[in-house]
Design a protein around this motif. Structure first.
Motif, PDB file in Angstrom:
ATOM      1  N   ASN A  13       2.291  15.289  -2.845  1.00 18.62           N
ATOM      2  CA  ASN A  13       3.250  15.707  -1.810  1.00 18.62           C
ATOM      3  C   ASN A  13       2.695  16.859  -0.994  1.00 18.62           C
ATOM      4  OD1 ASN A  13       5.624  14.050  -1.775  1.00 18.62           O
ATOM      5  ND2 ASN A  13       6.101  14.823  -3.815  1.00 18.62           N
ATOM      6  N   ASP A  14       2.011  17.781  -1.665  1.00 20.02           N
ATOM      7  CA  ASP A  14       1.392  18.904  -0.975  1.00 20.02           C
ATOM      8  C   ASP A  14       0.301  18.416  -0.020  1.00 20.02           C
ATOM      9  OD1 ASP A  14       1.030  21.726  -0.479  1.00 20.02           O
ATOM     10  OD2 ASP A  14      -0.788  21.614  -1.704  1.00 20.02           O
ATOM     11  N   LEU A  15      -0.508  17.458  -0.476  1.00 18.46           N
ATOM     12  CA  LEU A  15      -1.536  16.881   0.409  1.00 18.46           C
ATOM     13  C   LEU A  15      -0.899  16.249   1.642  1.00 18.46           C
ATOM     14  CD1 LEU A  15      -3.961  15.167  -2.135  1.00 18.46           C
ATOM     15  CD2 LEU A  15      -4.465  17.132  -0.664  1.00 18.46           C
ATOM     16  N   ARG A  16       0.179  15.509   1.424  1.00 15.80           N
ATOM     17  CA  ARG A  16       0.891  14.867   2.545  1.00 15.80           C
ATOM     18  C   ARG A  16       1.406  15.940   3.507  1.00 15.80           C
ATOM     19  NH1 ARG A  16       1.184  10.126   4.838  1.00 15.80           N
ATOM     20  NH2 ARG A  16       2.187   8.919   3.252  1.00 15.80           N
ATOM     21  N   ALA A  17       1.982  17.004   2.961  1.00 18.45           N
ATOM     22  CA  ALA A  17       2.521  18.084   3.799  1.00 18.45           C
ATOM     23  C   ALA A  17       1.422  18.788   4.576  1.00 18.45           C
ATOM     24  CB  ALA A  17       3.278  19.087   2.925  1.00 18.45           C
ATOM     25  N   ARG A  18       0.211  18.817   4.035  1.00 14.90           N
ATOM     26  CA  ARG A  18      -0.914  19.471   4.714  1.00 14.90           C
ATOM     27  C   ARG A  18      -1.600  18.556   5.721  1.00 14.90           C
ATOM     28  NH1 ARG A  18      -3.710  23.784   1.205  1.00 14.90           N
ATOM     29  NH2 ARG A  18      -2.046  24.460  -0.158  1.00 14.90           N
ATOM     30  N   GLY A  19      -1.109  17.315   5.844  1.00 12.85           N
ATOM     31  CA  GLY A  19      -1.622  16.444   6.896  1.00 12.85           C
ATOM     32  C   GLY A  19      -2.440  15.253   6.444  1.00 12.85           C
ATOM     33  N   VAL A  20      -2.630  15.055   5.146  1.00 12.55           N
ATOM     34  CA  VAL A  20      -3.366  13.872   4.690  1.00 12.55           C
ATOM     35  C   VAL A  20      -2.434  12.680   4.852  1.00 12.55           C
ATOM     36  CG1 VAL A  20      -4.540  12.744   2.768  1.00 12.55           C
ATOM     37  CG2 VAL A  20      -4.761  15.221   3.085  1.00 12.55           C
ATOM     38  N   GLU A  21      -2.727  11.837   5.832  1.00  6.37           N
ATOM     39  CA  GLU A  21      -1.837  10.736   6.162  1.00  6.37           C
ATOM     40  C   GLU A  21      -2.046   9.508   5.293  1.00  6.37           C
ATOM     41  OE1 GLU A  21      -1.998   9.920  10.343  1.00  6.37           O
ATOM     42  OE2 GLU A  21      -1.731  12.041  10.845  1.00  6.37           O
ATOM     43  N   ASP A  22      -3.272   9.283   4.850  1.00  6.35           N
ATOM     44  CA  ASP A  22      -3.544   8.074   4.086  1.00  6.35           C
ATOM     45  C   ASP A  22      -4.691   8.315   3.114  1.00  6.35           C
ATOM     46  OD1 ASP A  22      -3.203   5.450   3.296  1.00  6.35           O
ATOM     47  OD2 ASP A  22      -4.198   4.580   5.039  1.00  6.35           O
ATOM     48  N   ILE A  23      -4.623   7.664   1.990  1.00  5.45           N
ATOM     49  CA  ILE A  23      -5.714   7.655   1.027  1.00  5.45           C
ATOM     50  C   ILE A  23      -6.065   6.196   0.798  1.00  5.45           C
ATOM     51  CG2 ILE A  23      -6.322   8.077  -1.384  1.00  5.45           C
ATOM     52  CD1 ILE A  23      -4.653  10.624  -1.251  1.00  5.45           C
ATOM     53  N   LEU A  24      -7.331   5.874   0.945  1.00  6.38           N
ATOM     54  CA  LEU A  24      -7.747   4.487   0.821  1.00  6.38           C
ATOM     55  C   LEU A  24      -7.960   4.075  -0.626  1.00  6.38           C
ATOM     56  CD1 LEU A  24     -10.287   4.407   3.769  1.00  6.38           C
ATOM     57  CD2 LEU A  24      -7.889   3.730   3.781  1.00  6.38           C
ATOM     58  N   LEU A  25      -8.593   4.938  -1.425  1.00  2.00           N
ATOM     59  CA  LEU A  25      -8.934   4.604  -2.796  1.00  2.00           C
ATOM     60  C   LEU A  25      -8.856   5.850  -3.652  1.00  2.00           C
ATOM     61  CD1 LEU A  25     -10.202   2.516  -4.841  1.00  2.00           C
ATOM     62  CD2 LEU A  25     -12.415   3.400  -4.120  1.00  2.00           C
ATOM     63  N   PHE A  34       0.669   8.049 -13.231  1.00  2.00           N
ATOM     64  CA  PHE A  34      -0.125   8.550 -12.110  1.00  2.00           C
ATOM     65  C   PHE A  34      -0.279   7.495 -11.013  1.00  2.00           C
ATOM     66  CE2 PHE A  34      -4.276  11.008 -10.953  1.00  2.00           C
ATOM     67  CZ  PHE A  34      -3.654  11.520  -9.838  1.00  2.00           C
ATOM     68  N   PRO A  35      -0.629   6.243 -11.335  1.00  2.00           N
ATOM     69  CA  PRO A  35      -0.725   5.240 -10.259  1.00  2.00           C
ATOM     70  C   PRO A  35       0.584   5.075  -9.487  1.00  2.00           C
ATOM     71  CG  PRO A  35      -1.815   4.425 -12.229  1.00  2.00           C
ATOM     72  CD  PRO A  35      -1.110   5.692 -12.621  1.00  2.00           C
ATOM     73  N   GLU A  36       1.705   5.109 -10.199  1.00  2.00           N
ATOM     74  CA  GLU A  36       3.002   4.979  -9.531  1.00  2.00           C
ATOM     75  C   GLU A  36       3.270   6.179  -8.620  1.00  2.00           C
ATOM     76  OE1 GLU A  36       2.880   2.462 -13.100  1.00  2.00           O
ATOM     77  OE2 GLU A  36       2.487   4.605 -12.842  1.00  2.00           O
ATOM     78  N   ALA A  37       2.869   7.369  -9.079  1.00  2.00           N
ATOM     79  CA  ALA A  37       3.044   8.575  -8.260  1.00  2.00           C
ATOM     80  C   ALA A  37       2.212   8.478  -6.979  1.00  2.00           C
ATOM     81  CB  ALA A  37       2.647   9.821  -9.056  1.00  2.00           C
ATOM     82  N   TYR A  42       1.444   7.425  -1.150  1.00  2.00           N
ATOM     83  CA  TYR A  42       0.459   6.688  -0.351  1.00  2.00           C
ATOM     84  C   TYR A  42       0.503   5.210  -0.741  1.00  2.00           C
ATOM     85  CZ  TYR A  42      -1.248  11.325   0.777  1.00  2.00           C
ATOM     86  OH  TYR A  42      -1.336  12.623   1.209  1.00  2.00           O
ATOM     87  N   PRO A  43       1.482   4.475  -0.206  1.00  2.00           N
ATOM     88  CA  PRO A  43       1.700   3.091  -0.647  1.00  2.00           C
ATOM     89  C   PRO A  43       0.553   2.128  -0.341  1.00  2.00           C
ATOM     90  CG  PRO A  43       3.185   3.668   1.163  1.00  2.00           C
ATOM     91  CD  PRO A  43       2.464   4.916   0.777  1.00  2.00           C
TER      92      PRO A  43
END
Length: 173
Positions: A13-25, A34-37, A42-43
């Protein structure tokens, strides 16, 4: 702090708030939830469970006199050239060892979708993404520089020390 799935959900959530919009892998160990989190934040992320962690978990169930032969057979699964071949080799492995070690194969089957994602990538990348060991190695190097400090005067002091440690790690590489 306890390093559970809830902790990592907060980090994500902190990464998202700091601007990380997507994680590929994301390559992760076997931490429950952890995978569910990850997918909650990052769906579209692909998740690769660490093969090495899975192997370590597997070996807990295999008696020591069988471990060498079992590991030789297991290598044919995770070193296969394709996912299809890996699945065939897993079937053969289960035929040979399944009656003796059913818990092992239950774990591999239950986690297979997340264990086998690395087969989507070229051979050259697989070694980088099928295990978290590389990341853990970098963390170990950084801890070598920070563990002797009892406290830091500020968060900035810690960041500077971690930066310097990263520079030293890269010089050695």
């Amino acid at each position: 702090e306890s390093e559970g799935a809830d902790f990592w959900l907060g980090v994500l959530n902190d990464l998202r708030a700091r601007g990380v919009e997507d994680i590929l892998l994301m390559c992760v160990d076997g931490l429950k939830g952890f995978p569910e989190a990850i997918l909650q934040i990052y769906p579209k992320a692909e998740i690769q469970l660490c093969i090495i962690h899975q192997i370590r978990n597997t070996l807990k169930y295999v008696v020591s006199k069988d471990q060498k032969e079992f590991m030789q057979n297991l290598k044919e699964v995770y070193r296969a050239s394709s996912r299809g071949l890996a699945e065939q080799n897993l079937d053969k492995l289960e035929e040979k060892w399944g009656k003796k070690y059913p818990a092992v194969f239950k774990s591999w089957r239950n986690n297979w979708e997340l264990l086998a994602n690395y087969f989507k990538y070229p051979q050259e990348l697989r070694r980088l993404i099928y295990t978290t060991n590389l990341v853990e190695g970098v963390h170990r190097q950084i801890r070598r520089y920070t563990k002797n400090k009892g406290a830091f005067t500020s968060e900035n002091a810690l960041i500077k020390l971690v930066y310097c440690a990263c520079q030293r790690v890269m010089e050695k590489a």
